[in-house]
Design a protein around this motif. Structure first.
Motif, PDB file in Angstrom:
ATOM      1  N   ARG A  85       0.995  -1.641   0.348  1.00 33.34           N
ATOM      2  CA  ARG A  85      -0.292   0.371   0.263  1.00 33.34           C
ATOM      3  C   ARG A  85       0.756   1.127   0.078  1.00 33.34           C
ATOM      4  O   ARG A  85       0.351   1.974  -0.555  1.00 33.34           O
ATOM      5  CB  ARG A  85      -0.987   0.056   1.530  1.00 33.34           C
ATOM      6  CG  ARG A  85      -2.260  -1.069   1.131  1.00 33.34           C
ATOM      7  CD  ARG A  85      -3.036  -0.389   2.212  1.00 33.34           C
ATOM      8  NE  ARG A  85      -3.338   0.177   2.563  1.00 33.34           N
ATOM      9  CZ  ARG A  85      -4.639   1.584   2.213  1.00 33.34           C
ATOM     10  NH1 ARG A  85      -4.903   1.153   1.210  1.00 33.34           N
ATOM     11  NH2 ARG A  85      -4.473   2.361   2.256  1.00 33.34           N
ATOM     12  N   TRP A  88       1.860   1.904  -3.212  1.00 32.46           N
ATOM     13  CA  TRP A  88       0.618   2.172  -4.264  1.00 32.46           C
ATOM     14  C   TRP A  88      -0.034   3.956  -3.911  1.00 32.46           C
ATOM     15  O   TRP A  88       0.196   4.642  -5.358  1.00 32.46           O
ATOM     16  CB  TRP A  88      -0.513   1.686  -4.343  1.00 32.46           C
ATOM     17  CG  TRP A  88      -1.042   0.169  -4.595  1.00 32.46           C
ATOM     18  CD1 TRP A  88       0.459  -0.516  -5.118  1.00 32.46           C
ATOM     19  CD2 TRP A  88      -1.015  -1.270  -3.815  1.00 32.46           C
ATOM     20  NE1 TRP A  88       0.588  -1.669  -5.293  1.00 32.46           N
ATOM     21  CE2 TRP A  88      -0.488  -2.063  -4.296  1.00 32.46           C
ATOM     22  CE3 TRP A  88      -2.188  -1.319  -2.898  1.00 32.46           C
ATOM     23  CZ2 TRP A  88      -1.138  -3.462  -3.698  1.00 32.46           C
ATOM     24  CZ3 TRP A  88      -2.776  -2.672  -2.418  1.00 32.46           C
ATOM     25  CH2 TRP A  88      -2.287  -3.046  -2.764  1.00 32.46           C
ATOM     26  N   LEU A 175      -5.537   1.540  -3.023  1.00 33.87           N
ATOM     27  CA  LEU A 175      -5.772   2.500  -2.338  1.00 33.87           C
ATOM     28  C   LEU A 175      -7.162   2.363  -1.416  1.00 33.87           C
ATOM     29  O   LEU A 175      -7.641   2.118   0.268  1.00 33.87           O
ATOM     30  CB  LEU A 175      -5.658   2.972  -2.236  1.00 33.87           C
ATOM     31  CG  LEU A 175      -3.661   3.112  -2.617  1.00 33.87           C
ATOM     32  CD1 LEU A 175      -3.267   4.000  -2.343  1.00 33.87           C
ATOM     33  CD2 LEU A 175      -3.003   2.866  -1.743  1.00 33.87           C
ATOM     34  N   THR A 178      -8.917  -1.286  -0.275  1.00 35.17           N
ATOM     35  CA  THR A 178      -8.058  -2.032   0.795  1.00 35.17           C
ATOM     36  C   THR A 178      -7.845  -1.081   1.901  1.00 35.17           C
ATOM     37  O   THR A 178      -6.649  -1.707   2.817  1.00 35.17           O
ATOM     38  CB  THR A 178      -6.933  -2.893   0.027  1.00 35.17           C
ATOM     39  OG1 THR A 178      -5.526  -2.051  -0.421  1.00 35.17           O
ATOM     40  CG2 THR A 178      -6.653  -3.713  -0.975  1.00 35.17           C
ATOM     41  N   GLU A 179      -8.317  -0.551   2.080  1.00 40.55           N
ATOM     42  CA  GLU A 179      -8.042   0.449   3.690  1.00 40.55           C
ATOM     43  C   GLU A 179      -8.617  -0.320   4.920  1.00 40.55           C
ATOM     44  O   GLU A 179      -7.126  -0.144   5.823  1.00 40.55           O
ATOM     45  CB  GLU A 179      -8.743   1.581   4.061  1.00 40.55           C
ATOM     46  CG  GLU A 179      -9.009   2.927   3.043  1.00 40.55           C
ATOM     47  CD  GLU A 179      -9.714   3.949   2.566  1.00 40.55           C
ATOM     48  OE1 GLU A 179     -10.987   3.640   3.993  1.00 40.55           O
ATOM     49  OE2 GLU A 179      -9.651   4.679   2.292  1.00 40.55           O
TER      50      GLU A 179
END
Length: 250
Positions: A85, A88, A175, A178-179
């Motif tokens: 993450r 990204w 992003l 997939t918090e």
């Protein structure tokens, strides 16, 4: 067959995910910086040993999506996800067209230049192109062919996140989706129906996973016999459910 993308200049940068305390991998990181065909930046990996219970609770929730992932994530798996993450986020924050995200236990092979060129030719605004280190694990519809290199749209996205070309559009979607997550990063990427993402794979990928020569993987976990047995039973059942949804819902 996917038409080759226009040859207009693309802003592409490499991001090497590296855990600072993994000093035995420092030389490999330097080799990657020197040999990658685009400018490279080292992303500080999240350290699973430093994750608190509160850190886990902020990002991890079991059985959040279907099909339910049958195993509890280790701190190492959560840290790996958070590290990707970070990469990204860097793609988005730096306003790049794409980032080549690569882990620090990867070696580039003689096939890599052709694989990277083919991936760039598939770089659309929402593209996500994987570079598998096992060429025989994925089959699918061919979307581009350049000499001995092929780009396919896999029937089921393969496992492993050693190297990927991630467009800014794909990074934004990843992003946003997939918090909070409930499974490892590679199995999350398989869920095309959740991410609104259709990953491609370039074959051969031009990369080799060499963690065994660099002191081993940081993802190892100790399991009892019963846990190992449960995994042997539940893993293929889960993968079958993912394959079904990939075929009929993507």
């Amino acid at each position: 067959m996917l038409a080759a993308v226009s040859a207009k200049p693309q802003t592409v940068k490499a991001f090497i995910i590296h855990l600072g305390r993994a000093t035995q991998r420092a030389a490999q990181v330097e080799r990657l910086v020197d040999t990658l065909p685009v400018p490279a930046e080292v992303i500080d990996a999240v350290d699973g040993l430093m994750l608190s219970d509160a850190d886990r609770d902020r990002v991890y929730r079991r059985r959040l999506h279907k099909p339910a992932y049958p195993f509890t994530l280790s701190n190492s798996e959560i840290a790996c996800f958070l590290s990707h993450r970070r990469a990204w986020a860097a793609i988005v924050e730096q306003g790049l067209d794409a980032g080549f995200v690569i882990e620090d236990d990867v070696e580039l092979t003689a096939d890599f230049p052709a694989a990277f060129a083919a991936a760039l030719n598939c770089l659309t605004p929402g593209a996500f192109v994987r570079f598998p280190f096992r060429a025989d694990r994925e089959t699918g519809v061919e979307v581009l062919s350049q000499g001995a290199t092929r780009v396919i749209r896999p029937r089921t996205t393969g496992l492993g996140m050693v190297a990927q070309l991630v467009s800014r559009g794909a990074a934004i979607r990843l992003l946003q989706a997939t918090e909070i997550f409930d499974r490892p990063v590679d199995t999350t990427v398989q869920m095309e129906w959740l991410l609104n993402l259709s990953p491609l794979a370039v074959l051969p990928g031009g990369v080799a996973e060499i963690s065994s020569t660099l002191g081993g993987t940081s993802m190892k976990r100790q399991s009892s016999f019963s846990e190992k047995l449960a995994r042997e039973i539940l893993r293929p059942l889960y993968r079958a459910k993912v394959a079904f949804r990939s075929r009929y819902e993507s």
